[in-house]
Design a protein around this motif. Structure first.
Motif, PDB file in Angstrom:
ATOM      1  N   ALA A 232      27.434  37.942  36.588  1.00  0.00           N
ATOM      2  CA  ALA A 232      27.293  39.200  37.329  1.00  0.00           C
ATOM      3  C   ALA A 232      26.427  39.005  38.569  1.00  0.00           C
ATOM      4  O   ALA A 232      26.701  39.567  39.636  1.00  0.00           O
ATOM      5  CB  ALA A 232      26.696  40.267  36.416  1.00  0.00           C
ATOM      6  N   ALA A 233      25.368  38.201  38.444  1.00  0.00           N
ATOM      7  CA  ALA A 233      24.474  37.960  39.585  1.00  0.00           C
ATOM      8  C   ALA A 233      25.205  37.214  40.698  1.00  0.00           C
ATOM      9  O   ALA A 233      25.036  37.516  41.892  1.00  0.00           O
ATOM     10  CB  ALA A 233      23.254  37.168  39.129  1.00  0.00           C
TER      11      ALA A 233
ATOM     12  N   VAL B   4      28.458  37.240  41.309  1.00  0.00           N
ATOM     13  CA  VAL B   4      29.401  38.176  41.928  1.00  0.00           C
ATOM     14  C   VAL B   4      28.662  39.096  42.904  1.00  0.00           C
ATOM     15  O   VAL B   4      29.156  39.394  43.997  1.00  0.00           O
ATOM     16  CB  VAL B   4      30.135  39.001  40.854  1.00  0.00           C
ATOM     17  CG1 VAL B   4      30.997  40.082  41.494  1.00  0.00           C
ATOM     18  CG2 VAL B   4      30.999  38.099  39.984  1.00  0.00           C
ATOM     19  N   ALA B   5      27.466  39.520  42.524  1.00  0.00           N
ATOM     20  CA  ALA B   5      26.672  40.403  43.388  1.00  0.00           C
ATOM     21  C   ALA B   5      26.305  39.699  44.690  1.00  0.00           C
ATOM     22  O   ALA B   5      26.328  40.313  45.770  1.00  0.00           O
ATOM     23  CB  ALA B   5      25.415  40.855  42.654  1.00  0.00           C
ATOM     24  N   VAL B   6      25.971  38.415  44.616  1.00  0.00           N
ATOM     25  CA  VAL B   6      25.631  37.651  45.820  1.00  0.00           C
ATOM     26  C   VAL B   6      26.824  37.585  46.762  1.00  0.00           C
ATOM     27  O   VAL B   6      26.701  37.797  47.974  1.00  0.00           O
ATOM     28  CB  VAL B   6      25.156  36.228  45.449  1.00  0.00           C
ATOM     29  CG1 VAL B   6      25.052  35.354  46.698  1.00  0.00           C
ATOM     30  CG2 VAL B   6      23.811  36.279  44.747  1.00  0.00           C
ATOM     31  N   VAL B   7      28.007  37.299  46.212  1.00  0.00           N
ATOM     32  CA  VAL B   7      29.217  37.224  47.035  1.00  0.00           C
ATOM     33  C   VAL B   7      29.528  38.577  47.655  1.00  0.00           C
ATOM     34  O   VAL B   7      29.876  38.678  48.837  1.00  0.00           O
ATOM     35  CB  VAL B   7      30.407  36.732  46.194  1.00  0.00           C
ATOM     36  CG1 VAL B   7      31.681  36.706  47.033  1.00  0.00           C
ATOM     37  CG2 VAL B   7      30.120  35.347  45.632  1.00  0.00           C
ATOM     38  N   ALA B   8      29.385  39.637  46.877  1.00  0.00           N
ATOM     39  CA  ALA B   8      29.686  40.980  47.369  1.00  0.00           C
ATOM     40  C   ALA B   8      28.707  41.415  48.454  1.00  0.00           C
ATOM     41  O   ALA B   8      29.074  42.176  49.361  1.00  0.00           O
ATOM     42  CB  ALA B   8      29.666  41.971  46.211  1.00  0.00           C
TER      43      ALA B   8
ATOM     44  N   VAL C  48      38.273  38.069  44.875  1.00  0.00           N
ATOM     45  CA  VAL C  48      38.516  37.003  43.908  1.00  0.00           C
ATOM     46  C   VAL C  48      37.314  36.820  42.994  1.00  0.00           C
ATOM     47  O   VAL C  48      37.457  36.670  41.777  1.00  0.00           O
ATOM     48  CB  VAL C  48      38.854  35.691  44.633  1.00  0.00           C
ATOM     49  CG1 VAL C  48      38.915  34.522  43.646  1.00  0.00           C
ATOM     50  CG2 VAL C  48      40.187  35.810  45.365  1.00  0.00           C
ATOM     51  N   ALA C  49      36.117  36.829  43.569  1.00  0.00           N
ATOM     52  CA  ALA C  49      34.909  36.661  42.761  1.00  0.00           C
ATOM     53  C   ALA C  49      34.802  37.756  41.710  1.00  0.00           C
ATOM     54  O   ALA C  49      34.424  37.495  40.556  1.00  0.00           O
ATOM     55  CB  ALA C  49      33.671  36.664  43.663  1.00  0.00           C
ATOM     56  N   ARG C  50      35.144  38.978  42.083  1.00  0.00           N
ATOM     57  CA  ARG C  50      35.083  40.086  41.128  1.00  0.00           C
ATOM     58  C   ARG C  50      36.060  39.884  39.978  1.00  0.00           C
ATOM     59  O   ARG C  50      35.753  40.168  38.822  1.00  0.00           O
ATOM     60  CB  ARG C  50      35.373  41.406  41.855  1.00  0.00           C
ATOM     61  CG  ARG C  50      35.462  42.621  40.946  1.00  0.00           C
ATOM     62  CD  ARG C  50      34.148  42.891  40.237  1.00  0.00           C
ATOM     63  NE  ARG C  50      34.263  43.981  39.280  1.00  0.00           N
ATOM     64  CZ  ARG C  50      34.689  43.853  38.028  1.00  0.00           C
ATOM     65  NH1 ARG C  50      35.076  42.671  37.567  1.00  0.00           N
ATOM     66  NH2 ARG C  50      34.739  44.905  37.229  1.00  0.00           N
ATOM     67  N   HIS C  51      37.244  39.375  40.264  1.00  0.00           N
ATOM     68  CA  HIS C  51      38.246  39.173  39.226  1.00  0.00           C
ATOM     69  C   HIS C  51      37.995  37.920  38.391  1.00  0.00           C
ATOM     70  O   HIS C  51      38.597  37.769  37.328  1.00  0.00           O
ATOM     71  CB  HIS C  51      39.645  39.121  39.848  1.00  0.00           C
ATOM     72  CG  HIS C  51      40.203  40.466  40.170  1.00  0.00           C
ATOM     73  ND1 HIS C  51      39.775  41.208  41.246  1.00  0.00           N
ATOM     74  CD2 HIS C  51      41.124  41.226  39.538  1.00  0.00           C
ATOM     75  CE1 HIS C  51      40.431  42.362  41.270  1.00  0.00           C
ATOM     76  NE2 HIS C  51      41.253  42.392  40.254  1.00  0.00           N
ATOM     77  N   LEU C  52      37.132  37.054  38.877  1.00  0.00           N
ATOM     78  CA  LEU C  52      36.779  35.858  38.109  1.00  0.00           C
ATOM     79  C   LEU C  52      35.402  36.001  37.486  1.00  0.00           C
ATOM     80  O   LEU C  52      34.711  35.017  37.249  1.00  0.00           O
ATOM     81  CB  LEU C  52      36.827  34.616  39.003  1.00  0.00           C
ATOM     82  CG  LEU C  52      38.227  34.201  39.424  1.00  0.00           C
ATOM     83  CD1 LEU C  52      38.166  33.039  40.407  1.00  0.00           C
ATOM     84  CD2 LEU C  52      39.063  33.800  38.220  1.00  0.00           C
ATOM     85  N   ARG C  53      35.039  37.210  37.191  1.00  0.00           N
ATOM     86  CA  ARG C  53      33.757  37.462  36.546  1.00  0.00           C
ATOM     87  C   ARG C  53      33.769  36.944  35.119  1.00  0.00           C
ATOM     88  O   ARG C  53      34.734  37.126  34.380  1.00  0.00           O
ATOM     89  CB  ARG C  53      33.482  38.962  36.550  1.00  0.00           C
ATOM     90  CG  ARG C  53      32.078  39.325  36.098  1.00  0.00           C
ATOM     91  CD  ARG C  53      31.836  40.785  36.392  1.00  0.00           C
ATOM     92  NE  ARG C  53      30.496  41.185  36.036  1.00  0.00           N
ATOM     93  CZ  ARG C  53      29.976  42.359  36.366  1.00  0.00           C
ATOM     94  NH1 ARG C  53      30.687  43.204  37.061  1.00  0.00           N
ATOM     95  NH2 ARG C  53      28.760  42.675  36.015  1.00  0.00           N
TER      96      ARG C  53
ATOM     97  N   PRO D 188      28.248  42.751  31.799  1.00  0.00           N
ATOM     98  CA  PRO D 188      28.587  44.151  32.033  1.00  0.00           C
ATOM     99  C   PRO D 188      29.660  44.264  33.108  1.00  0.00           C
ATOM    100  O   PRO D 188      29.605  43.593  34.122  1.00  0.00           O
ATOM    101  CB  PRO D 188      27.253  44.753  32.515  1.00  0.00           C
ATOM    102  CG  PRO D 188      26.213  43.861  31.930  1.00  0.00           C
ATOM    103  CD  PRO D 188      26.814  42.484  31.919  1.00  0.00           C
ATOM    104  N   GLY D 189      30.616  45.110  32.889  1.00  0.00           N
ATOM    105  CA  GLY D 189      31.699  45.300  33.841  1.00  0.00           C
ATOM    106  C   GLY D 189      32.957  44.547  33.464  1.00  0.00           C
ATOM    107  O   GLY D 189      34.003  44.753  34.048  1.00  0.00           O
ATOM    108  N   SER D 190      32.864  43.647  32.505  1.00  0.00           N
ATOM    109  CA  SER D 190      34.057  42.963  32.021  1.00  0.00           C
ATOM    110  C   SER D 190      34.671  43.846  30.943  1.00  0.00           C
ATOM    111  O   SER D 190      34.322  43.767  29.771  1.00  0.00           O
ATOM    112  CB  SER D 190      33.685  41.588  31.452  1.00  0.00           C
ATOM    113  OG  SER D 190      34.830  40.885  31.067  1.00  0.00           O
ATOM    114  N   ARG D 191      35.616  44.673  31.326  1.00  0.00           N
ATOM    115  CA  ARG D 191      36.035  45.780  30.475  1.00  0.00           C
ATOM    116  C   ARG D 191      37.165  45.446  29.536  1.00  0.00           C
ATOM    117  O   ARG D 191      37.367  46.138  28.543  1.00  0.00           O
ATOM    118  CB  ARG D 191      36.448  46.960  31.363  1.00  0.00           C
ATOM    119  CG  ARG D 191      35.261  47.564  32.100  1.00  0.00           C
ATOM    120  CD  ARG D 191      35.707  48.575  33.116  1.00  0.00           C
ATOM    121  NE  ARG D 191      36.409  47.921  34.215  1.00  0.00           N
ATOM    122  CZ  ARG D 191      36.860  48.560  35.288  1.00  0.00           C
ATOM    123  NH1 ARG D 191      36.696  49.845  35.396  1.00  0.00           N
ATOM    124  NH2 ARG D 191      37.480  47.907  36.243  1.00  0.00           N
TER     125      ARG D 191
END
Length: 230
Positions: A23-24, A26-30, A199-204, A209-212
């Motif tokens: 998650a961290a 992904v946050a950096v990329v976002a 892409v980063a979000r979908h490769l979490r 949290p957030g992987s539903r």
């Protein structure tokens, strides 16, 4: 059916821990596009000389004649380093995909470390920047998982088409020293940074949290795999 990024991370134990993102991460990329925008906005505000955000590029803000050029240089280094890190981490992607992303990140880093001179232009800076622009434009076409051969999704073709149009517009502005050169450059850069974030979000990595999605039953994995997402 071809696997999606989420499915690829869930079904391979090795990739689940080493090939996907936390998650961290992904946050950096976002946050990279936001921080880059903050960098060029702040750098423009502190310039001692008049600076036209619409006509002038961000290379001017990172150049040797700029006031506090380190601000823009730091933003570029952060963006380039983010994509170099992605290229290393995303082992679920093919070697070609990671190489193109690494080329983009390297180009941004080199452009930041080889600023434009007060007069004239730096061939190293321009070459590195061009490498980054082209690599990020074509990267959506190469962003494939380590799966069997699969047809190229229309979404990725459409994304690349939009980026190619913007890149052509930018180069036309650059050649003619157009009045909208700076604005077109900023639009191009933000557009190019959007797909790596997607892409980063979908490769979490699963389990954060957030992987539903629930992990499908092993015997019925083929029924639970969705359409390709990158």
């Amino acid at each position: 059916m071809a696997s999606s990024p989420d499915a690829a991370c869930r079904h391979c134990p090795a990739e689940r821990t080493a090939g996907c993102l936390s998650a961290a991460q992904v946050a950096v990329v976002a946050c990279a596009p936001l921080l880059l925008t903050l960098a060029w906005t702040t750098a423009a505000l502190v310039q001692a000389r008049p600076y036209d955000r619409t006509a002038q590029t961000i290379s001017v803000l990172a150049g040797r004649g700029a006031t506090h050029s380190w601000i823009m240089a730091a933003g570029l280094l952060l963006a380039g380093g983010t994509y170099l890190g992605l290229a290393v981490q995303l082992r679920v992607l093919t070697a070609r995909s990671r190489a193109v992303l690494a080329a983009a990140g390297t180009g941004v880093v080199v452009a930041a470390l080889a600023p434009q001179p007060v007069q004239g232009s730096s061939p190293v800076h321009m070459g590195a920047a061009a490498c980054a622009w082209v690599a990020l434009t074509v990267w959506p076409l190469t962003a494939n998982l380590h799966t069997a051969a699969q047809p190229l999704p229309r979404f990725r073709v459409a994304v690349t088409g939009v980026l190619l149009v913007q890149l052509a517009w930018f180069f036309l502005q650059l050649i003619d020293d157009g009045a909208f050169l700076g604005a077109v450059e900023r639009l191009l850069m933000l557009s190019q940074m959007a797909y790596p974030t997607y892409v980063a979000r979908h490769l979490r990595r699963p389990g954060h949290p957030g992987s539903r999605r629930r992990q499908p039953h092993q015997g019925r994995a083929s029924e639970a795999v969705p359409r390709p997402a990158v």
